[in-house]
Structure formats: C-alpha cells, structure tokens
Design a protein around this motif. Structure first.
Motif, PDB file in Angstrom:
ATOM      1  N   PRO A  51      -3.664   0.856   5.427  1.00  0.00           N
ATOM      2  CA  PRO A  51      -3.435   1.987   4.224  1.00  0.00           C
ATOM      3  C   PRO A  51      -2.773   1.268   3.117  1.00  0.00           C
ATOM      4  O   PRO A  51      -2.908   1.898   1.978  1.00  0.00           O
ATOM      5  CB  PRO A  51      -2.296   2.781   5.008  1.00  0.00           C
ATOM      6  N   THR A  52      -1.824   0.286   3.049  1.00  0.00           N
ATOM      7  CA  THR A  52      -1.022  -0.410   2.088  1.00  0.00           C
ATOM      8  C   THR A  52      -2.189  -0.618   1.118  1.00  0.00           C
ATOM      9  O   THR A  52      -1.879  -0.677  -0.203  1.00  0.00           O
ATOM     10  CB  THR A  52      -0.167  -1.370   2.312  1.00  0.00           C
ATOM     11  N   LEU A  53      -2.988  -1.349   1.416  1.00  0.00           N
ATOM     12  CA  LEU A  53      -4.300  -1.877   0.603  1.00  0.00           C
ATOM     13  C   LEU A  53      -4.984  -0.883  -0.183  1.00  0.00           C
ATOM     14  O   LEU A  53      -5.210  -0.940  -1.401  1.00  0.00           O
ATOM     15  CB  LEU A  53      -5.266  -2.629   1.207  1.00  0.00           C
ATOM     16  N   MET A  54      -5.107   0.288   0.416  1.00  0.00           N
ATOM     17  CA  MET A  54      -5.628   1.485  -0.197  1.00  0.00           C
ATOM     18  C   MET A  54      -4.736   2.039  -1.398  1.00  0.00           C
ATOM     19  O   MET A  54      -5.364   2.086  -2.649  1.00  0.00           O
ATOM     20  CB  MET A  54      -5.881   2.518   0.985  1.00  0.00           C
ATOM     21  N   GLN A  55      -3.378   1.756  -1.075  1.00  0.00           N
ATOM     22  CA  GLN A  55      -2.490   2.411  -2.238  1.00  0.00           C
ATOM     23  C   GLN A  55      -2.485   1.404  -3.207  1.00  0.00           C
ATOM     24  O   GLN A  55      -2.773   1.724  -4.379  1.00  0.00           O
ATOM     25  CB  GLN A  55      -1.064   2.665  -1.845  1.00  0.00           C
ATOM     26  N   GLU A  56      -2.483   0.040  -2.864  1.00  0.00           N
ATOM     27  CA  GLU A  56      -2.522  -0.839  -3.873  1.00  0.00           C
ATOM     28  C   GLU A  56      -3.783  -1.014  -4.849  1.00  0.00           C
ATOM     29  O   GLU A  56      -3.850  -1.078  -6.291  1.00  0.00           O
ATOM     30  CB  GLU A  56      -2.301  -2.300  -3.611  1.00  0.00           C
ATOM     31  N   ALA A  57      -4.977  -0.876  -4.009  1.00  0.00           N
ATOM     32  CA  ALA A  57      -6.278  -1.004  -4.749  1.00  0.00           C
ATOM     33  C   ALA A  57      -6.513   0.332  -5.728  1.00  0.00           C
ATOM     34  O   ALA A  57      -6.824   0.246  -7.054  1.00  0.00           O
ATOM     35  CB  ALA A  57      -7.370  -0.923  -3.853  1.00  0.00           C
ATOM     36  N   GLU A  58      -5.989   1.580  -5.400  1.00  0.00           N
ATOM     37  CA  GLU A  58      -6.278   2.853  -6.094  1.00  0.00           C
ATOM     38  C   GLU A  58      -5.244   2.761  -7.467  1.00  0.00           C
ATOM     39  O   GLU A  58      -5.645   3.114  -8.541  1.00  0.00           O
ATOM     40  CB  GLU A  58      -5.780   3.988  -5.377  1.00  0.00           C
ATOM     41  N   LYS A  59      -3.935   2.132  -7.223  1.00  0.00           N
ATOM     42  CA  LYS A  59      -3.179   1.813  -8.499  1.00  0.00           C
ATOM     43  C   LYS A  59      -3.794   1.045  -9.428  1.00  0.00           C
ATOM     44  O   LYS A  59      -3.567   1.064 -10.660  1.00  0.00           O
ATOM     45  CB  LYS A  59      -1.892   1.196  -7.922  1.00  0.00           C
ATOM     46  N   LYS A  60      -4.572  -0.027  -9.096  1.00  0.00           N
ATOM     47  CA  LYS A  60      -5.385  -0.995 -10.098  1.00  0.00           C
ATOM     48  C   LYS A  60      -6.468  -0.231 -10.583  1.00  0.00           C
ATOM     49  O   LYS A  60      -7.544  -1.026 -11.125  1.00  0.00           O
ATOM     50  CB  LYS A  60      -5.709  -2.223  -9.294  1.00  0.00           C
ATOM     51  N   GLY A  61      -6.925   1.035 -10.263  1.00  0.00           N
ATOM     52  CA  GLY A  61      -8.150   1.733 -10.388  1.00  0.00           C
ATOM     53  C   GLY A  61      -9.310   1.187  -9.789  1.00  0.00           C
ATOM     54  O   GLY A  61     -10.491   1.661 -10.254  1.00  0.00           O
ATOM     55  N   VAL A  62      -9.066   0.751  -8.457  1.00  0.00           N
ATOM     56  CA  VAL A  62     -10.637   0.709  -7.622  1.00  0.00           C
ATOM     57  C   VAL A  62     -10.745   2.029  -7.035  1.00  0.00           C
ATOM     58  O   VAL A  62      -9.618   2.584  -6.127  1.00  0.00           O
ATOM     59  CB  VAL A  62     -10.130  -0.386  -6.869  1.00  0.00           C
ATOM     60  N   ASP A  63     -11.895   2.441  -7.164  1.00  0.00           N
ATOM     61  CA  ASP A  63     -12.358   3.673  -6.342  1.00  0.00           C
ATOM     62  C   ASP A  63     -12.790   3.223  -4.883  1.00  0.00           C
ATOM     63  O   ASP A  63     -13.799   2.719  -4.787  1.00  0.00           O
ATOM     64  CB  ASP A  63     -13.415   4.280  -6.961  1.00  0.00           C
ATOM     65  N   VAL A  64     -11.860   3.504  -3.846  1.00  0.00           N
ATOM     66  CA  VAL A  64     -11.718   3.074  -2.552  1.00  0.00           C
ATOM     67  C   VAL A  64     -12.713   3.938  -1.690  1.00  0.00           C
ATOM     68  O   VAL A  64     -12.364   5.206  -1.572  1.00  0.00           O
ATOM     69  CB  VAL A  64     -10.533   2.699  -1.948  1.00  0.00           C
ATOM     70  N   GLY A  65     -13.560   3.747  -1.073  1.00  0.00           N
ATOM     71  CA  GLY A  65     -14.452   4.404   0.092  1.00  0.00           C
ATOM     72  C   GLY A  65     -14.027   3.748   1.373  1.00  0.00           C
ATOM     73  O   GLY A  65     -13.635   2.399   1.562  1.00  0.00           O
ATOM     74  N   MET A  66     -13.940   4.527   2.521  1.00  0.00           N
ATOM     75  CA  MET A  66     -13.242   4.100   3.949  1.00  0.00           C
ATOM     76  C   MET A  66     -14.055   4.765   4.922  1.00  0.00           C
ATOM     77  O   MET A  66     -14.412   5.851   4.888  1.00  0.00           O
ATOM     78  CB  MET A  66     -11.821   4.386   3.950  1.00  0.00           C
ATOM     79  N   VAL A  67     -14.642   3.930   5.748  1.00  0.00           N
ATOM     80  CA  VAL A  67     -15.323   4.379   7.088  1.00  0.00           C
ATOM     81  C   VAL A  67     -14.811   3.565   8.257  1.00  0.00           C
ATOM     82  O   VAL A  67     -14.267   2.623   8.181  1.00  0.00           O
ATOM     83  CB  VAL A  67     -16.866   4.028   6.825  1.00  0.00           C
TER      84      VAL A  67
END
Length: 405
Positions: free
Chosen positions: A257-273
């Motif tokens: 989860p922490t990576l998800m938050q950090e990536a989205e802060k940097k503008g990366v559109d994150v997909g998860m499966v």
C-alpha cells in the motif's frame, strides 16, 4: 489509590505503575514520527487509567530490535515492545501469553491468519500490530500504450514484459532479490507457484519440487530473457525497485500500500491485480505483520493488559493504519475501513489480508533462515546458475538452524 487500582499494578495488583513501551518508527521524518502517535495514545490511556503511566521510546526500524535485545540482555526489558520478532523471547520464557494479558474480546477480534503466525507451541505471544499484503502493480499508461492487459498468469507476465521491453521500458518486470527484502519477494513467488517456506506440518521445505520449478521458471523466462531490467535481480534492492516504479521506469513489480500512495503522488497511474500464478491468480497473497508483546520481567501483567486492550480499540488501530497507509489487524477495524470510501484504494489489500500467508515468524530459527535467503537467493537466477543447487543450500542451512534451537 491502592484500592482504586486493585489488580492494576502487577501480577498481584496494587500501587501506581509506569509502563515502559518501546516501539518502531514508521515515519520518515520528525514530523511523521510514530512518537507522536504513541504519546497521544499513552496520554489518553492514562487519562482513563490515572494510576498507570506509559513512558514511550520510539526507535528506527534499523535499531529497534537491537535496542530491545540490549535491554533484555541487561535485565531491564521494556514492559511492552512493538517490534519485528517475538519468537526468541517467547521460547526463553520472557513473554506473557495473550491469554495472560488481554481480554477474550480483544483476542477474538484479531484476524486469524495473523494470529496463526503469532504462536509458539500453540500459544499466542506475538500480537499482530499492523499488517500489509502484496499485489502485483503495473503502470497503466505503459500497458495502454503497449496494447496489453493486466497479467493473470506467469505466461501473461512474460508476454507483457516482452511487449514492454520492445517499447524501451527500463524494467519490464522489476525483480528485487537483493539483500534488503528478498525473503519477502521470494515468498511471493513461491506462493504463486504452489509452494512456500514450510510444508503442511511446519517443517522447512524451501527446496520442494514446486519451489525449484518456480525459480527455474523465473530464471529461464524473465531473467535470462532480459526482462528484469539493467540491474541484476541479486543486486536490486526493494527500495531501488520501488523508486524506479515511482519514476515511471518500471512496467510491473510486486508492491504494497505505501508504494501505491507514493507512486500516485508522483503521477503514476497504478493498476493492481492479485499476484499471478502458474495457472491463474494466486489464491493467497503474502502477508506481513509486526508484533506487540508483553515482557514478564517487571511483573506488570495486568497493567500491560489494560494498555493493550486500549491500544487495540478501533479508534487507535485505525488512526495508526490511516497515518501510515497500512492495514488494521482486527476484524472490526477492517470492517470500518472497508466501509469508508476514503480508504477505497486499500480495499484490494484488505480483501487479500484474511487469506494471506505469512513467513514462519513463530520459528526461532526464522531469523537465521531469513538472513540466509537474503544473502543467497539472488544467486539462483544468475547466468549459469542452477536454481535447485541454491535452494537446496538455503534449505540445508535453514534446517541446520532449526536443529540447533
């Protein structure tokens, strides 16, 4: 005051008490330090229990386990510790069991998959504190540009990674098998191949046929084909891989989860499966947890229990989980989080948690086995290496560590 605190001071009760709590710091700077959280919880607890004070000491994750070990060795153990390992202290008879400290209601509220990992000799010593699970993360923009869909199987990972490599992606699939956290990355892959670190009865089974097949597939289909990026997996630490993902240099990797938050802060559109498996999505994700424990040394059993019951109330559990993008370890707090739309991004992780499988934390040999995995697993996928030879070597050392306990 003595009458008011009957049963609060110690095993026998009576008198004012000051509990010493040592906890790990989840913050990244002074402003986000966990010291603020624990000071607040301690103050509220003392307000409700005037005869019990709590002194809080928070240390970085690099230092906290060592600090507690030094205190125990010096004969001045903390009353409560929130750290990464409990089994050695439990085996040495230094900890209270959960039944000796917390109420039935508190104990029954823990997620079973987590308490299973907190037991030594079928007794619960390590109370789960916060948890996390793992999912496969992918860069949605890259996948759209490449005309590919999220993977569900290992073959999907290989074909998706090949397509990403053709488009010049630096790390089509980032595979961090460096020493920092490779025991976790390894377990994710072993689970997705139908294996794990232990067999059905809890014995080390690191060199099982399923595990060997998993690493042979990894080496032949990802590493040898140049699909894991410019850094050899054995030299790639998790922090490096995560940073590369937040910079938009990684197509896929296993994340939390922490990576998800950090990536989205940097503008990366994150997909998860869910983690892809050999034949389809893995049924049980890897889970991780940290542990709370009560030391016997100063005899403050009842006061420790009172504090732990308070600490595990929903308000406190959710406050910590919310602040650090982690998952609550209790059923009631999980339900609250799942119902709150502001936690919608974490729902996939919450769904994976009840069926997650944790490393064998209850083994006192696990610390040595984990270190062996960290140091050697990366060599299993090096050019010319035989994964089976490496896994047999790791398994042999793990069994030797267990036999000397």
């Amino acid at each position: 005051m003595t009458a008011t605190l009957s049963g609060c001071g110690s095993d026998t009760g009576g008198g004012d008490v000051t509990l010493k709590l040592v906890a790990a710091d989840y913050g990244t700077d002074a402003k986000s330090s966990s010291q603020h959280y624990w000071d607040d919880v301690a103050a509220k607890f003392t307000q409700e229990n005037p005869g019990i004070k709590v002194d809080v000491a928070v240390y970085s994750w690099k230092d906290v386990d060592r600090k507690v070990a030094e205190m125990v060795k010096a004969g001045d153990a903390p009353d409560i510790a929130q750290i990464g390992a409990y089994a050695d202290y439990a085996k040495a008879g230094k900890l209270y069991t959960a039944d000796e400290m917390i109420t039935i209601r508190t104990g029954a509220n823990f997620l079973p998959s987590l308490t299973d990992a907190g037991r030594v000799d079928d007794k619960l010593y390590g109370l789960p504190f916060v948890a996390s699970t793992r999912l496969l993360f992918y860069n949605k923009k890259m996948f759209t540009q490449a005309g590919i869909t999220a993977p569900q199987t290992w073959d999907d990972i290989r074909s998706d990674a090949s397509a990403l490599k053709q488009r010049g992606v630096s790390y089509p699939f980032a595979l961090p098998l460096g020493e920092e956290e490779s025991q976790a990355e390894t377990l994710m892959w072993l689970l997705s191949g139908g294996g794990g670190y232990t067999d059905e009865v809890g014995n080390y089974d690191i060199d099982s046929p399923a595990n060997i097949a998993t690493f042979k597939w990894l080496k032949a289909n990802l590493v040898d084909k140049g699909l894991t990026g410019p850094v050899s997996p054995g030299k790639l630490d998790r922090a490096q891989a995560f940073e590369a993902f937040t910079k938009g240099d990684v197509g896929m990797l296993n994340g939390h989860p922490t990576l998800m938050q950090e990536a989205e802060k940097k503008g990366v559109d994150v997909g998860m499966v869910p983690l892809p498996g050999a034949d389809g999505p893995t049924e049980g994700s890897m889970g991780v947890a940290d542990w709370m424990m009560g030391f016997k040394e100063h005899g403050n059993r009842v006061a420790i229990g009172k504090f732990l019951n308070f600490a595990y109330e929903d308000e406190n559990v959710l406050s910590f989980a919310d602040q650090y993008d982690l998952l609550p370890v209790t059923g009631s707090a999980s339900e609250v989080m799942e119902a709150d739309d502001k936690h919608k991004p974490l729902r996939a992780f919450l769904e994976a948690l009840p069926n997650s499988q944790l490393p064998p934390f209850g083994k006192t040999s696990w610390a040595k086995a984990s270190e062996t995995i960290k140091k050697k697993i990366g060599t299993a996928v090096e050019p010319g290496a035989n994964p089976e030879t490496v896994l047999v070597d790791i398994a042999t050392q793990a069994r030797q560590a267990e036999s000397t306990e």
